[in-house]
Enzyme design. Structure first.
Site, mmCIF file in Angstrom:
data_model
loop_
_atom_site.group_PDB
_atom_site.id
_atom_site.type_symbol
_atom_site.label_atom_id
_atom_site.label_comp_id
_atom_site.label_asym_id
_atom_site.label_seq_id
_atom_site.Cartn_x
_atom_site.Cartn_y
_atom_site.Cartn_z
ATOM 1 N N GLY A 258 0.769 -1.248 0.000
ATOM 2 C CA GLY A 258 0.000 0.000 0.000
ATOM 3 C C GLY A 258 0.792 1.285 0.000
ATOM 4 N N GLU A 300 4.494 -6.538 1.765
ATOM 5 C CA GLU A 300 3.816 -7.043 0.565
ATOM 6 C C GLU A 300 3.589 -5.937 -0.468
ATOM 7 O OE1 GLU A 300 0.677 -10.274 1.951
ATOM 8 O OE2 GLU A 300 -0.233 -8.400 1.360
ATOM 9 N N PRO A 301 4.644 -5.218 -0.856
ATOM 10 C CA PRO A 301 4.427 -4.099 -1.780
ATOM 11 C C PRO A 301 4.150 -4.556 -3.208
ATOM 12 C CG PRO A 301 6.771 -4.395 -1.387
ATOM 13 C CD PRO A 301 6.059 -5.410 -0.525
ATOM 14 N N GLY A 302 3.369 -3.767 -3.923
ATOM 15 C CA GLY A 302 3.162 -4.007 -5.351
ATOM 16 C C GLY A 302 3.622 -2.776 -6.104
ATOM 17 N N ARG A 303 2.758 -1.754 -6.040
ATOM 18 C CA ARG A 303 3.004 -0.502 -6.760
ATOM 19 C C ARG A 303 4.413 0.072 -6.539
ATOM 20 N NH1 ARG A 303 -1.366 2.960 -7.673
ATOM 21 N NH2 ARG A 303 -2.482 1.814 -6.064
ATOM 22 N N ARG A 340 -6.801 3.651 -15.265
ATOM 23 C CA ARG A 340 -6.733 4.369 -13.986
ATOM 24 C C ARG A 340 -7.276 5.806 -14.039
ATOM 25 N NH1 ARG A 340 -2.578 5.433 -11.560
ATOM 26 N NH2 ARG A 340 -3.296 5.023 -9.442
ATOM 27 N N TYR A 344 -10.379 6.150 -11.415
ATOM 28 C CA TYR A 344 -10.357 6.999 -10.217
ATOM 29 C C TYR A 344 -9.572 8.292 -10.386
ATOM 30 C CZ TYR A 344 -7.154 3.007 -9.223
ATOM 31 O OH TYR A 344 -6.264 1.981 -9.293
ATOM 32 N N CYS A 370 -13.816 4.209 -27.625
ATOM 33 C CA CYS A 370 -15.095 4.899 -27.819
ATOM 34 C C CYS A 370 -15.763 5.313 -26.522
ATOM 35 C CB CYS A 370 -16.011 4.011 -28.653
ATOM 36 S SG CYS A 370 -15.320 3.732 -30.267
ATOM 37 N N GLU A 371 -15.095 6.138 -25.773
ATOM 38 C CA GLU A 371 -15.617 6.697 -24.527
ATOM 39 C C GLU A 371 -15.039 8.096 -24.409
ATOM 40 O OE1 GLU A 371 -17.450 5.181 -21.960
ATOM 41 O OE2 GLU A 371 -17.625 3.346 -23.133
HETATM 42 N N1 PLP Z 1 -1.499 -6.874 -0.344
HETATM 43 C C1 PLP Z 1 -2.817 -6.902 -0.504
HETATM 44 C C2 PLP Z 1 -3.606 -7.861 0.300
HETATM 45 C C3 PLP Z 1 -3.464 -6.072 -1.418
HETATM 46 O O1 PLP Z 1 -4.784 -6.119 -1.570
HETATM 47 C C4 PLP Z 1 -2.671 -5.162 -2.163
HETATM 48 C C5 PLP Z 1 -3.289 -4.216 -3.120
HETATM 49 O O2 PLP Z 1 -4.367 -3.748 -3.018
HETATM 50 C C6 PLP Z 1 -1.278 -5.171 -1.978
HETATM 51 C C7 PLP Z 1 -0.726 -6.030 -1.062
HETATM 52 C C8 PLP Z 1 -0.377 -4.255 -2.760
HETATM 53 O O3 PLP Z 1 -0.657 -2.920 -2.597
HETATM 54 P P1 PLP Z 1 0.254 -1.846 -3.298
HETATM 55 O O4 PLP Z 1 0.364 -2.187 -4.734
HETATM 56 O O5 PLP Z 1 -0.417 -0.567 -3.069
HETATM 57 O O6 PLP Z 1 1.603 -1.906 -2.620
#
Ligand code: PLP
Length: 455
Positions: A258, A300-303, A340, A344, A370-371
């Protein structure tokens, strides 16, 4: 090679440079050359930026006194090559579907390092996850707990689980769609309603489930970290109650992902090492306050691992000037590869593929779908744009391709990665034949036509 001004650097990949002729280079390659070779829209990942983000997290976690692990949230962007790169960097993968599990498994990510999330995991997905030996199941609700226990019992297996707790904490500095930690959420076992405690008791009585610890994830694109602290404290207070009532002590804990990333130069910047170290410190403090042993800490990072590493390259097809109103610059991608802004109101920066002497013009970069909502960048400054120009959208590495669609039967773009001047094709562009691959009744003439994967 020339450098960029400091504000722009915040939203560029680490290796971005301006060539002597004004061209934008990344990973030791001019982007225009990649666009010519692979066509547009094209997504380009700078491997050095991803590796640097992993290292930054590791440095932060090194300040934790207990054991720790990094898990990549596949939902941000999934590809076999990316999973392999991250596995080499020592990461595991957080998956939310059998599709993501399958891809991570095919990429060779050790099953022990897979974490299975989701608020409605299907029976077939749970079976699949058990079969490949997923390291941790993150139980989201009481129905799922019973279902997993039943399947594991039937299969003669023990599932290692975390309970995803809903701590009742709301991060206010992110879009409502990206908040998950508040009581009114589809995610997690609320501490407040007693569901979390019921889940702990059930785990105790079900021998097919081994409760390893707790998980929370309060939302995404968060800059103000204080809600994490609050959520961590509530989780450890709950953990202490469970210890006192049932003798259950968590050996593992994850505060989820997050962490926010800047998309435009005015956005705040989170220093990843400092943010990880801060989370680690709060976990240590909470464990200490409740006299609990330090759990193994999972981030648990993604973004924050992949967003800034990714760029979207588009070609301008049409420029529509409405005097006194607006200039629309239409590119060959849009909401099908990046939903995106429409979903939002996300903001982006668009740069020209080549910086020229032409005076910059304020324009709106729109897609080809087409939007009317198919707007990529509402306010961009581009040097007198014209048909054929290359437009580069920054910070496109997370939740763009991951949410890409075939809207208007668009073909999903190719993806290449660059590192030290080398180019690796991670994913080929979809073909027209891909678009009819699932059709059970196909006009025979169409199947005779062969299309090359790239334009
Ligand atoms: N872990 C969980 C359970 C999630 O639902 C998410 C994304 O919503 C993430 C990790 C990764 O979040 P982010 O990409 O913001 O770091």
């Amino acid at each position: 090679m020339r450098e960029f001004d400091t504000e722009l650097v915040r939203v560029l990949p680490d290796t971005a440079r301006k060539g002597a002729d004004g061209q934008l280079w990344v990973g030791g390659r001019p982007l225009a050359e990649l666009a010519d070779e692979f066509g547009t829209p094209l997504y380009v990942y700078d491997v050095a930026t991803i590796r640097a983000a992993c290292a930054a997290f590791r440095r932060g976690l090194a300040q934790y006194s207990g054991e720790s692990s990094l898990i990549y949230a596949a939902k941000a962007y999934a590809s076999v090559a990316l999973f392999q790169l991250l596995a080499q960097e020592g990461l595991g993968v957080d998956c939310v579907s059998d599709g993501e599990l399958f891809m991570a498994h095919c990429a060779g990510v050790p099953a022990e390092r897979l974490v299975f999330h989701g608020n409605n995991k299907l029976e077939s997905e749970l079976e699949f996850a058990l079969r490949i030996g997923v390291g941790r199941f993150v139980i989201d609700n009481l129905d799922e707990l019973e279902l997993l226990a039943a399947i594991a019992t039937r299969e003669g297996k023990t599932a290692s689980v975390w309970l995803r707790l809903n701590p009742g904490v709301e991060p206010h500095d992110t879009h409502a769609y990206r908040r998950t930690g508040q009581l009114d959420s589809k995610f997690g076992l609320p501490i407040e309603t007693g569901d979390a405690e019921r889940a702990v008791r059930s785990c105790q009585s079900l021998s097919a489930l081994q409760l390893l610890g707790y998980h929370i994830h309060i939302g995404s694109q968060i800059f103000d970290l204080r809600p994490y602290r609050e959520a961590i404290e509530r989780t450890f207070a709950f953990a202490a109650r469970m210890r006192d009532r049932y003798g259950i002590v968590p050996r593992e804990f994850s505060p989820g992902g997050g962490l926010g990333v800047p998309y435009i130069p005015d956005d705040p910047v989170l220093h990843l090492t400092e943010a990880a170290a801060m989370l680690a410190e709060w976990v240590q403090a909470a464990a200490h306050a409740w006299d609990l042993p330090l759990p193994r800490l999972f981030l648990e990072p993604g973004r924050s691992l992949v967003a800034r590493a990714g760029l979207a390259l588009y070609r301008v097809g049409a420029v529509k000037r409405i005097p006194g109103v607006r200039t629309y610059v239409a590119v060959d991608g849009g909401m099908a590869d990046n939903i995106r802004p429409a979903l939002y109101g996300a903001h982006y920066v668009a740069l020209p593929g080549k910086f020229t002497e032409r005076p910059a013009e304020r324009v709106t970069v729109v897609g080809k779908y087409c939007e009317s909502g198919d707007v990529l960048v509402r306010e961009a400054w581009l040097p007198a744009p014209q048909r054929g120009d290359l437009v580069v959208v920054l910070v496109a590495g997370a939740y763009c391709l991951a949410m890409a669609s075939n809207y208007n039967l668009a073909r999903r773009p190719a993806v290449v990665a660059v590192e030290d001047g080398r180019v690796m094709v991670w994913q080929r562009r979809e073909t027209l034949n891909d678009l009819i691959a699932r059709e059970m009744v196909v006009a025979p003439k169409m199947t005779d036509i062969e299309f090359s994967p790239c334009p």
